[in-house]
Motif scaffolding. Structure first.
Motif, short mmCIF file in Angstrom:
data_model
loop_
_atom_site.label_atom_id
_atom_site.label_comp_id
_atom_site.label_asym_id
_atom_site.label_seq_id
_atom_site.Cartn_x
_atom_site.Cartn_y
_atom_site.Cartn_z
N TYR A 54 28.85 -12.30 16.00
CA TYR A 54 28.51 -11.94 17.37
C TYR A 54 28.75 -13.16 18.26
CZ TYR A 54 25.73 -8.69 14.56
OH TYR A 54 25.33 -7.78 13.63
N GLU A 55 29.33 -12.94 19.42
CA GLU A 55 29.51 -14.03 20.37
C GLU A 55 28.90 -13.62 21.71
OE1 GLU A 55 32.82 -17.05 22.24
OE2 GLU A 55 33.43 -15.62 20.73
N VAL A 56 28.03 -14.47 22.23
CA VAL A 56 27.38 -14.24 23.51
C VAL A 56 27.91 -15.28 24.50
CG1 VAL A 56 25.19 -14.22 24.76
CG2 VAL A 56 25.29 -13.35 22.42
N THR A 57 28.36 -14.80 25.66
CA THR A 57 28.86 -15.66 26.73
C THR A 57 28.07 -15.37 28.00
OG1 THR A 57 31.08 -15.64 25.76
CG2 THR A 57 30.90 -16.36 28.06
N ILE A 58 27.59 -16.40 28.66
CA ILE A 58 26.86 -16.23 29.92
C ILE A 58 27.88 -16.12 31.05
CG2 ILE A 58 25.21 -17.26 31.52
CD1 ILE A 58 23.95 -18.66 29.03
N LEU A 59 27.89 -14.98 31.72
CA LEU A 59 28.84 -14.72 32.80
C LEU A 59 28.28 -15.09 34.17
CD1 LEU A 59 30.14 -11.20 31.67
CD2 LEU A 59 31.18 -13.44 31.24
N GLU A 60 26.99 -14.82 34.38
CA GLU A 60 26.33 -15.10 35.66
C GLU A 60 24.93 -15.59 35.37
OE1 GLU A 60 26.27 -11.59 38.09
OE2 GLU A 60 28.43 -11.31 37.95
N ALA A 61 24.49 -16.58 36.13
CA ALA A 61 23.13 -17.10 35.99
C ALA A 61 22.73 -17.81 37.28
CB ALA A 61 23.03 -18.06 34.81
N ALA A 62 21.43 -17.86 37.53
CA ALA A 62 20.95 -18.59 38.71
C ALA A 62 21.29 -20.07 38.60
CB ALA A 62 19.44 -18.40 38.85
N ASP A 63 21.27 -20.61 37.39
CA ASP A 63 21.64 -22.01 37.14
C ASP A 63 23.14 -22.05 36.84
OD1 ASP A 63 22.18 -24.55 36.20
OD2 ASP A 63 20.47 -24.60 34.82
N PRO A 64 23.95 -22.58 37.74
CA PRO A 64 25.40 -22.58 37.53
C PRO A 64 25.84 -23.36 36.29
CG PRO A 64 24.83 -23.86 39.49
CD PRO A 64 23.57 -23.20 39.01
N ASP A 65 25.00 -24.28 35.79
CA ASP A 65 25.35 -25.03 34.58
C ASP A 65 25.38 -24.14 33.34
OD1 ASP A 65 25.62 -27.41 35.98
OD2 ASP A 65 23.54 -28.01 35.63
N LEU A 66 24.73 -22.99 33.40
CA LEU A 66 24.71 -22.07 32.25
C LEU A 66 25.95 -21.18 32.19
CD1 LEU A 66 20.97 -20.92 32.31
CD2 LEU A 66 22.03 -22.62 30.80
N VAL A 67 26.57 -20.94 33.34
CA VAL A 67 27.71 -20.03 33.42
C VAL A 67 28.87 -20.58 32.59
CG1 VAL A 67 29.40 -18.95 34.97
CG2 VAL A 67 27.01 -19.19 35.69
N GLY A 68 29.38 -19.71 31.72
CA GLY A 68 30.49 -20.06 30.87
C GLY A 68 30.08 -20.55 29.49
N LEU A 69 28.79 -20.86 29.31
CA LEU A 69 28.35 -21.27 27.99
C LEU A 69 28.43 -20.09 27.02
CD1 LEU A 69 25.22 -23.50 28.74
CD2 LEU A 69 27.58 -24.21 28.30
N SER A 70 28.71 -20.40 25.76
CA SER A 70 28.90 -19.37 24.77
C SER A 70 28.33 -19.84 23.44
CB SER A 70 30.40 -19.07 24.65
OG SER A 70 30.64 -18.03 23.75
N ARG A 71 27.86 -18.90 22.64
CA ARG A 71 27.39 -19.23 21.30
C ARG A 71 27.77 -18.11 20.35
NH1 ARG A 71 22.03 -22.22 19.84
NH2 ARG A 71 23.20 -23.81 20.95
N GLU A 72 28.20 -18.51 19.15
CA GLU A 72 28.56 -17.55 18.11
C GLU A 72 27.44 -17.48 17.08
OE1 GLU A 72 31.81 -17.91 14.79
OE2 GLU A 72 32.77 -17.29 16.68
N PHE A 73 27.11 -16.27 16.68
CA PHE A 73 26.09 -16.01 15.66
C PHE A 73 26.75 -15.24 14.53
CE2 PHE A 73 24.14 -15.93 19.84
CZ PHE A 73 23.04 -16.77 19.69
N GLY A 74 26.30 -15.48 13.31
CA GLY A 74 26.81 -14.66 12.23
C GLY A 74 27.03 -15.38 10.95
#
Length: 74
Positions: A54-74
């Protein structure tokens, strides 16, 4: 917050979903806890007994530093 979740299963099944997440419920001051919470949005119910990535990517957030961060699980 808006996240994209990509689910890939060992039998070849893949899916992508975009979810809105209430930032007020997230532990924004603790990155590990944030990813632990976002992990709960992974999976699409396909093959509970299959291996998956599973891969989760932050597309929009109030904190712009979070946008674009991604993490893979599995």
């Amino acid at each position: 917050m808006k996240i994209k979740v990509e689910n890939t299963y060992s039998d070849g099944h893949e899916s992508t979903v975009v979810c809105d997440v209430d930032e007020a419920t997230l532990p924004l001051g603790d990155e590990d806890a944030l990813w632990d919470e976002l992990w709960t949005y992974t999976g699409d119910g396909h093959g509970e007994n299959l291996d998956a990535i599973y891969e989760v990517t932050i597309l929009e957030a109030a904190d712009p530093d979070l946008v674009g961060l991604s993490r893979e699980f599995g």
